[in-house]
Design a protein around this motif. Structure first.
Motif, PDB file in Angstrom:
ATOM      1  N   GLN A   3       0.870  -1.179   0.000  1.00  0.00           N
ATOM      2  CA  GLN A   3       0.000   0.000   0.000  1.00  0.00           C
ATOM      3  C   GLN A   3       0.899   1.218   0.000  1.00  0.00           C
ATOM      4  N   HIS A   4       0.622   2.181  -0.848  1.00  0.00           N
ATOM      5  CA  HIS A   4       1.420   3.390  -0.840  1.00  0.00           C
ATOM      6  C   HIS A   4       0.581   4.553  -1.298  1.00  0.00           C
ATOM      7  N   TYR A   5       1.061   5.725  -1.010  1.00  0.00           N
ATOM      8  CA  TYR A   5       0.374   6.958  -1.380  1.00  0.00           C
ATOM      9  C   TYR A   5       1.269   7.733  -2.333  1.00  0.00           C
ATOM     10  N   LEU A   6       0.713   8.164  -3.445  1.00  0.00           N
ATOM     11  CA  LEU A   6       1.476   8.853  -4.465  1.00  0.00           C
ATOM     12  C   LEU A   6       1.135  10.332  -4.445  1.00  0.00           C
ATOM     13  N   LEU A   7       2.169  11.144  -4.288  1.00  0.00           N
ATOM     14  CA  LEU A   7       1.963  12.579  -4.211  1.00  0.00           C
ATOM     15  C   LEU A   7       2.233  13.263  -5.545  1.00  0.00           C
ATOM     16  N   LEU A   8       2.932  12.565  -6.440  1.00  0.00           N
ATOM     17  CA  LEU A   8       3.309  13.196  -7.695  1.00  0.00           C
ATOM     18  C   LEU A   8       2.178  13.168  -8.711  1.00  0.00           C
ATOM     19  N   MET A   9       1.210  12.295  -8.495  1.00  0.00           N
ATOM     20  CA  MET A   9       0.064  12.202  -9.417  1.00  0.00           C
ATOM     21  C   MET A   9      -1.163  12.727  -8.688  1.00  0.00           C
ATOM     22  N   GLU A  11      -4.278  13.072  -9.245  1.00  0.00           N
ATOM     23  CA  GLU A  11      -5.548  12.344  -9.256  1.00  0.00           C
ATOM     24  C   GLU A  11      -5.507  11.121  -8.347  1.00  0.00           C
ATOM     25  N   LEU A  12      -4.327  10.496  -8.200  1.00  0.00           N
ATOM     26  CA  LEU A  12      -4.188   9.250  -7.472  1.00  0.00           C
ATOM     27  C   LEU A  12      -3.791   9.508  -6.030  1.00  0.00           C
ATOM     28  N   VAL A  13      -4.557   8.964  -5.087  1.00  0.00           N
ATOM     29  CA  VAL A  13      -4.301   9.158  -3.656  1.00  0.00           C
ATOM     30  C   VAL A  13      -3.736   7.900  -3.022  1.00  0.00           C
ATOM     31  N   GLU A  14      -4.261   6.730  -3.421  1.00  0.00           N
ATOM     32  CA  GLU A  14      -3.869   5.482  -2.780  1.00  0.00           C
ATOM     33  C   GLU A  14      -3.878   4.361  -3.792  1.00  0.00           C
ATOM     34  N   GLU A 150     -15.106  12.660  -0.172  1.00  0.00           N
ATOM     35  CA  GLU A 150     -15.827  13.406  -1.197  1.00  0.00           C
ATOM     36  C   GLU A 150     -14.954  13.596  -2.431  1.00  0.00           C
ATOM     37  N   GLY A 151     -15.532  13.289  -3.598  1.00  0.00           N
ATOM     38  CA  GLY A 151     -14.820  13.456  -4.857  1.00  0.00           C
ATOM     39  C   GLY A 151     -13.829  12.356  -5.166  1.00  0.00           C
ATOM     40  N   HIS A 152     -13.786  11.289  -4.338  1.00  0.00           N
ATOM     41  CA  HIS A 152     -12.856  10.189  -4.559  1.00  0.00           C
ATOM     42  C   HIS A 152     -13.601   8.947  -5.027  1.00  0.00           C
ATOM     43  N   PHE A 153     -12.898   8.142  -5.828  1.00  0.00           N
ATOM     44  CA  PHE A 153     -13.489   6.941  -6.419  1.00  0.00           C
ATOM     45  C   PHE A 153     -12.479   5.814  -6.358  1.00  0.00           C
ATOM     46  N   GLY A 154     -13.012   4.577  -6.352  1.00  0.00           N
ATOM     47  CA  GLY A 154     -12.153   3.408  -6.456  1.00  0.00           C
ATOM     48  C   GLY A 154     -12.058   2.953  -7.895  1.00  0.00           C
ATOM     49  N   LYS A 155     -10.855   2.493  -8.304  1.00  0.00           N
ATOM     50  CA  LYS A 155     -10.649   2.108  -9.694  1.00  0.00           C
ATOM     51  C   LYS A 155      -9.756   0.881  -9.773  1.00  0.00           C
ATOM     52  N   VAL A 156     -10.134  -0.056 -10.653  1.00  0.00           N
ATOM     53  CA  VAL A 156      -9.291  -1.204 -10.975  1.00  0.00           C
ATOM     54  C   VAL A 156      -9.166  -1.261 -12.490  1.00  0.00           C
ATOM     55  N   ASP A 167      -6.926   1.358  -7.140  1.00  0.00           N
ATOM     56  CA  ASP A 167      -6.513   2.724  -6.856  1.00  0.00           C
ATOM     57  C   ASP A 167      -7.685   3.524  -6.313  1.00  0.00           C
ATOM     58  N   ILE A 168      -7.387   4.490  -5.466  1.00  0.00           N
ATOM     59  CA  ILE A 168      -8.380   5.451  -4.996  1.00  0.00           C
ATOM     60  C   ILE A 168      -7.884   6.841  -5.348  1.00  0.00           C
ATOM     61  N   GLY A 169      -8.744   7.629  -5.983  1.00  0.00           N
ATOM     62  CA  GLY A 169      -8.315   8.960  -6.384  1.00  0.00           C
ATOM     63  C   GLY A 169      -9.453   9.784  -6.938  1.00  0.00           C
ATOM     64  N   LYS A 170      -9.117  10.919  -7.497  1.00  0.00           N
ATOM     65  CA  LYS A 170     -10.110  11.845  -8.039  1.00  0.00           C
ATOM     66  C   LYS A 170     -10.249  11.618  -9.549  1.00  0.00           C
ATOM     67  N   PHE A 171     -10.974  10.565  -9.883  1.00  0.00           N
ATOM     68  CA  PHE A 171     -11.114  10.161 -11.278  1.00  0.00           C
ATOM     69  C   PHE A 171     -12.447  10.666 -11.844  1.00  0.00           C
ATOM     70  N   ARG A 172     -12.711  11.923 -11.668  1.00  0.00           N
ATOM     71  CA  ARG A 172     -14.008  12.486 -12.015  1.00  0.00           C
ATOM     72  C   ARG A 172     -14.325  12.369 -13.515  1.00  0.00           C
ATOM     73  N   ASP A 173     -13.373  12.637 -14.390  1.00  0.00           N
ATOM     74  CA  ASP A 173     -13.644  12.590 -15.829  1.00  0.00           C
ATOM     75  C   ASP A 173     -14.033  11.184 -16.270  1.00  0.00           C
TER      76      ASP A 173
END
Length: 536
Positions: A3-9, A11-14, A150-156, A167-173
């Motif tokens: 498990q890691h958290y990415l700060l450079l991207m 949209e991606l939080v986890e 709020e504003g976060h989504f799960g993605k595979v 992944d969990i992040g702000k994948f609104r589009d």
């Protein structure tokens, strides 16, 4: 697991590795080789979407309809691929479900919806449609109301492998794409996938245009989910399609597909439309029931219903039936449908249920066996009932033992020769008729009936048992031309007698009546329905 958290991207939080727990190469490659069709595989995803919205197992027996669904299907065709999105606004999947639960073989622990039976649906669909190939072959994005910020989504994102991550992040589009028709945009699931043109065309191999294929898919889903679509007008399945090759696009709402039935009684006083509850006993000693509804189709009423504006172009047939694929008044489509938990599994069954072959005398016979108890089993891809289940075998035995349950023969499906004979008798009874006969071999043409009148003029009759088609109109023109060349011709009219006439054939009649034959006389071709002579 990592498990890691990415700060450079941004949209991606986890990101966290998925727990596949299966022989990926063996298991999913095996599912990819199943014998399915495009609409069957997409239906697996629709089942999941319905189950994400409807939890009540007594949905169809409960008068209080509190649950409903809205599903959008987007199909975009390119020259080398087809991209599909199936979007719903259901309860969505938690991060743990996306990472772990949905990849377990046959997992039913979280399958609490009305159509979640085996836990194979998502894996079946993704494996068959994508073949685990593409860039990416699929992406699943989901959101519940409680498990994400709020504003976060799960993605595979595929392909399915042990390196796959959630992944969990702000994948609104990505979340908004293909979901314009949904009413609650903040919860639900979107499945984006890539498949082939060959697999898409498996839904209707007679067509190449995406518009026609989409209409066929609409009919498939109209049959499969008709009970849900009839339950409440809040249930919707919308199909958006776009062909990037031809620059065509369109949208259609799926409507319930089922014929109208003949009312009244047969010559023995039995109702044409019948309904019975059949009770069978399981190995556990408990009793289970299935509802058996069947009747004789009223084709004219069916045409009238599906030609209404509210059904938006569903009526595309050219014969007795308004439909393109189902309920065609043929041996291939006669018989009963199997409906399980409101979902139509199989259509047009005679031989599978009764110990008898199909026959033209059953072409007007259509019905349903409606099963709502989960004790009856279906096969894993839910395209059929399990033939070996004890309850199904006992139900089938009941259907074969009782004469009342047998397929209904429609006594008026006589051959055209019989209709011609009855018409001849009726014409002979008319005043001013001198003679009615079948005319053979004038100028190489045989005529069904030739009616001679005392006033020295004649009518020719072309008789069809089913609907009149353009080829029948052309036959009438041939009669006119051939008979007009005979020395003693006093032909005044050629009458086409059939059950009904389609728009193309009717237009053809009008066009010929505005023309002249080789002698400068105007053609006079007229359509008359069988009902005008009480022959229907």
């Amino acid at each position: 697991m990592y498990q890691h958290y990415l700060l450079l991207m941004p949209e991606l939080v986890e990101s966290e590795e998925c727990n596949i727990g299966l022989d990926v190469e063996g298991h999913f490659s095996g599912l990819a080789k199943q014998s399915m069709k495009f609409h069957n595989a997409i239906a697996e995803l629709i089942d999941n979407s319905i189950s994400a919205n409807i939890k009540n197992k007594d949905y169809f027996s409960d008068d209080n309809v509190g649950e409903s669904f809205r599903i959008q299907i987007t199909i975009t065709r390119y020259s080398d691929r087809v991209e599909v999105i199936v979007a719903d606004s259901g309860e969505g999947m938690s991060p743990e479900m996306l990472r772990n639960d949905i990849w377990t073989s046959g997992n039913t622990d979280n399958a609490d919806g009305v159509l979640n039976e085996h836990g194979f649906g998502l894996k079946n669909a993704l494996s068959f449609l994508t073949r685990n190939q593409g860039n990416p072959p699929f992406t699943i994005i989901s959101r519940t109301s409680d498990d994400y910020k709020e504003g976060h989504f799960g993605k595979v994102k595929g392909p399915i492998s042990r390196e796959m991550s959630r992944d969990i992040g702000k994948f609104r589009d990505l979340w908004n794409e293909g979901a314009e028709a949904l009413e609650d945009p903040e919860t639900g699931t979107r499945v984006h996938l890539t498949t082939s043109n060959e697999i898409l065309q498996s839904s209707y191999r007679r067509a190449t245009r995406l518009e026609t294929i989409s209409k066929a898919i609409r009919e498939h889903f109209g049959v499969t989910y008709r009970h849900y679509l009839q339950k409440t007008d809040r249930n919707h399945i919308i199909i958006d399609w776009e062909d990037k090759v031809t620059n065509d696009s369109g949208e259609a709402s799926v409507k319930p597909i089922y014929p109208e039935f003949k009312t009244g009684e047969d010559e023995n006083g039995n109702e044409w439309y019948r309904s019975d509850d059949i009770v069978v006993e399981g190995e556990d000693g408990n009793q289970y029931s299935a509802k058996y509804k069947r009747g004789i189709v009223d084709w004219e009423a069916t045409w009238e219903k599906y030609e209404r504006d509210s059904y938006d172009g569903i009526a595309t047939g050219e014969g007795d039936s308004p439909f393109r694929i189902y309920y065609q008044k043929t041996q291939a489509t006669q018989g009963i449908d199997i409906v399980y938990n409101g979902r139509t599994l199989k259509t047009g069954l005679i031989e599978k249920v009764w110990d008898r072959p199909t026959h033209n005398q059953f072409n007007d016979f259509v019905g349903e066996i409606i099963i709502s108890d989960e004790a009856f089993e279906t096969v894993n891809n839910k395209v059929d009932i399990n033939d070996n289940s004890i309850l199904w075998l006992e139900l089938k035995e009941n259907l074969n033992q009782e004469e009342w349950y047998e397929p209904i023969k429609y006594g008026r499906t006589e051959k055209e020769a019989g209709i011609k004979q009855r018409l001849r008798r009726k014409l002979e009874a008319q005043m001013a008729t001198e003679n009615v006969r079948a005319e053979k071999g004038f100028d190489g043409v045989d005529v069904d009936l030739l009616q001679e009148f005392e006033e020295d003029y004649e009518y020719i009759y072309e008789v069809k048992r089913s609907n009149a088609n353009p080829i029948d109109v052309y036959q009438c023109v041939m009669y006119w031309d051939a008979y007009s060349r005979t020395d003693d011709s006093n032909l005044s009219k050629v009458i086409l007698v059939a059950r009904s006439i389609g728009d193309n054939a009717a237009s053809m009649v009008d066009r010929w009546n505005n023309r002249q034959d080789e002698y400068g006389d105007e053609y006079n071709i007229e359509f008359q329905p069988l009902s005008e002579y009480d022959l229907d």
